[in-house]
Design a protein around this motif. Structure first.
Motif, PDB file in Angstrom:
ATOM      1  N   TYR A 150       0.821  -1.212   0.000  1.00 36.88           N
ATOM      2  CA  TYR A 150       0.000   0.000   0.000  1.00 36.88           C
ATOM      3  C   TYR A 150       0.857   1.266   0.000  1.00 36.88           C
ATOM      4  O   TYR A 150       0.371   2.338  -0.319  1.00 36.88           O
ATOM      5  CB  TYR A 150      -0.922   0.028   1.224  1.00 36.88           C
ATOM      6  CG  TYR A 150      -1.940  -1.080   1.240  1.00 36.88           C
ATOM      7  CD1 TYR A 150      -3.041  -1.059   0.391  1.00 36.88           C
ATOM      8  CD2 TYR A 150      -1.785  -2.165   2.096  1.00 36.88           C
ATOM      9  CE1 TYR A 150      -3.966  -2.084   0.401  1.00 36.88           C
ATOM     10  CE2 TYR A 150      -2.706  -3.202   2.111  1.00 36.88           C
ATOM     11  CZ  TYR A 150      -3.793  -3.158   1.268  1.00 36.88           C
ATOM     12  OH  TYR A 150      -4.709  -4.180   1.275  1.00 36.88           O
ATOM     13  N   SER A 169      -0.874  -8.511  -2.853  1.00 37.54           N
ATOM     14  CA  SER A 169      -1.902  -7.522  -3.154  1.00 37.54           C
ATOM     15  C   SER A 169      -1.203  -6.201  -3.433  1.00 37.54           C
ATOM     16  O   SER A 169      -0.232  -5.865  -2.749  1.00 37.54           O
ATOM     17  CB  SER A 169      -2.865  -7.373  -1.970  1.00 37.54           C
ATOM     18  OG  SER A 169      -3.822  -6.363  -2.229  1.00 37.54           O
ATOM     19  N   GLN A 171      -1.835  -2.183  -4.148  1.00 38.77           N
ATOM     20  CA  GLN A 171      -2.550  -0.915  -4.276  1.00 38.77           C
ATOM     21  C   GLN A 171      -1.614   0.186  -3.766  1.00 38.77           C
ATOM     22  O   GLN A 171      -1.910   0.864  -2.772  1.00 38.77           O
ATOM     23  CB  GLN A 171      -3.849  -0.942  -3.462  1.00 38.77           C
ATOM     24  CG  GLN A 171      -4.931  -1.832  -4.034  1.00 38.77           C
ATOM     25  CD  GLN A 171      -5.564  -1.257  -5.288  1.00 38.77           C
ATOM     26  OE1 GLN A 171      -5.569  -0.039  -5.485  1.00 38.77           O
ATOM     27  NE2 GLN A 171      -6.082  -2.107  -6.144  1.00 38.77           N
ATOM     28  N   ARG A 184      -0.910   6.088 -10.850  1.00 38.98           N
ATOM     29  CA  ARG A 184      -1.567   5.424  -9.728  1.00 38.98           C
ATOM     30  C   ARG A 184      -2.953   4.893 -10.081  1.00 38.98           C
ATOM     31  O   ARG A 184      -3.319   3.771  -9.724  1.00 38.98           O
ATOM     32  CB  ARG A 184      -1.658   6.398  -8.553  1.00 38.98           C
ATOM     33  CG  ARG A 184      -2.226   5.768  -7.290  1.00 38.98           C
ATOM     34  CD  ARG A 184      -2.258   6.766  -6.153  1.00 38.98           C
ATOM     35  NE  ARG A 184      -2.815   6.184  -4.944  1.00 38.98           N
ATOM     36  CZ  ARG A 184      -3.038   6.844  -3.823  1.00 38.98           C
ATOM     37  NH1 ARG A 184      -2.733   8.129  -3.760  1.00 38.98           N
ATOM     38  NH2 ARG A 184      -3.553   6.236  -2.772  1.00 38.98           N
ATOM     39  N   SER A 188      -4.015   0.929  -9.940  1.00 35.93           N
ATOM     40  CA  SER A 188      -5.119   0.524  -9.072  1.00 35.93           C
ATOM     41  C   SER A 188      -6.174  -0.246  -9.847  1.00 35.93           C
ATOM     42  O   SER A 188      -6.693  -1.270  -9.390  1.00 35.93           O
ATOM     43  CB  SER A 188      -5.748   1.752  -8.405  1.00 35.93           C
ATOM     44  OG  SER A 188      -4.826   2.393  -7.552  1.00 35.93           O
ATOM     45  N   SER A 191      -4.803  -3.638 -10.905  1.00 36.91           N
ATOM     46  CA  SER A 191      -4.709  -4.522  -9.752  1.00 36.91           C
ATOM     47  C   SER A 191      -6.041  -5.189  -9.455  1.00 36.91           C
ATOM     48  O   SER A 191      -6.100  -6.366  -9.075  1.00 36.91           O
ATOM     49  CB  SER A 191      -4.232  -3.732  -8.529  1.00 36.91           C
ATOM     50  OG  SER A 191      -4.052  -4.578  -7.419  1.00 36.91           O
TER      51      SER A 191
END
Length: 214
Positions: A150, A169, A171, A184, A188, A191
């Protein structure tokens, strides 16, 4: 005592099968005896481990991990979940990790990186934990995160476009490979469209996300 614990090897480490019908203290004692006898075989090895046969609490897992590492010197990279789908994801990442270690190209960081923490590496790095919002990782090589991403990551710093970033994962707040920064919003969205662990690579001057496993 032999029937309480059985050690089985596999492609990415070992499986510890345990009797489900005895107190945990007996399992721990059996583990000490088993691994003391096999200490010479496992000495200084790096591998993943899976626990089968009984359900362990987080504290019991920690106790067994500490027991094994102290008895043999084995470096346990991570615990493989016995869920079939998760096992496939972790196996792929662990095999990549072991390949890097065998080539002496990488180093490990154990633990979650939290807000305002910065981790920098002159070589590829494998993070056994999450990179939380506000944390930052910069590596001149590849970045492999056996956890969730993250925060901000920069692989191939600062001119290696052949580097890659892997995470279970993904993000990220900011993601760069070499001299290229991913948008970004696009990362996102990609993903969300890619199931399972993801790998970010440069192709044609842009960063793309692909599934790590087929």
């Amino acid at each position: 005592m032999d029937r309480l614990v059985t050690i089985k090897s596999n492609r990415y480490g070992m499986e510890l099968r345990m009797n489900p019908d005895v107190p945990f203290e007996e399992i721990q004692k059996a583990v000490v005896e088993k691994f003391t006898d096999a200490a010479g075989f496992f000495k200084n090895a790096r591998m993943a481990i899976s626990f089968t046969g009984r359900t362990l609490t987080a504290t019991e897992e920690e106790i067994l991990i500490q027991t094994i590492t102290e008895t043999t010197g084995v470096e346990l990279l991570c615990i493989i979940d016995q869920d079939e789908k998760k096992e496939l994801m972790y196996r792929s990442i662990v095999e990549q990790t072991l390949s890097n270690i065998q080539k002496r190209e990488g180093q490990f960081y154990k633990g979650t990186l939290r807000k305002r923490q910065v981790l920098e590496s002159e070589s590829s790095i494998v993070i056994l934990g999450d990179v939380e919002p506000g944390a930052k990782v910069v590596s001149k090589g590849n970045i492999v995160i056996v956890g969730d991403l993250y925060g901000s990551v920069h692989a191939g710093a600062y001119d290696n476009r052949d580097a890659y970033i892997v995470a279970l994962s993904m993000q990220p707040k900011r993601l760069c490979i070499g001299d290229i920064e991913a948008k970004r919003q696009l990362i996102s969205q990609e993903s969300l469209n890619v199931r399972g662990p993801k790998i970010a690579v440069v192709d044609g001057g842009r960063i793309y996300l692909d599934p790590l496993t087929d």
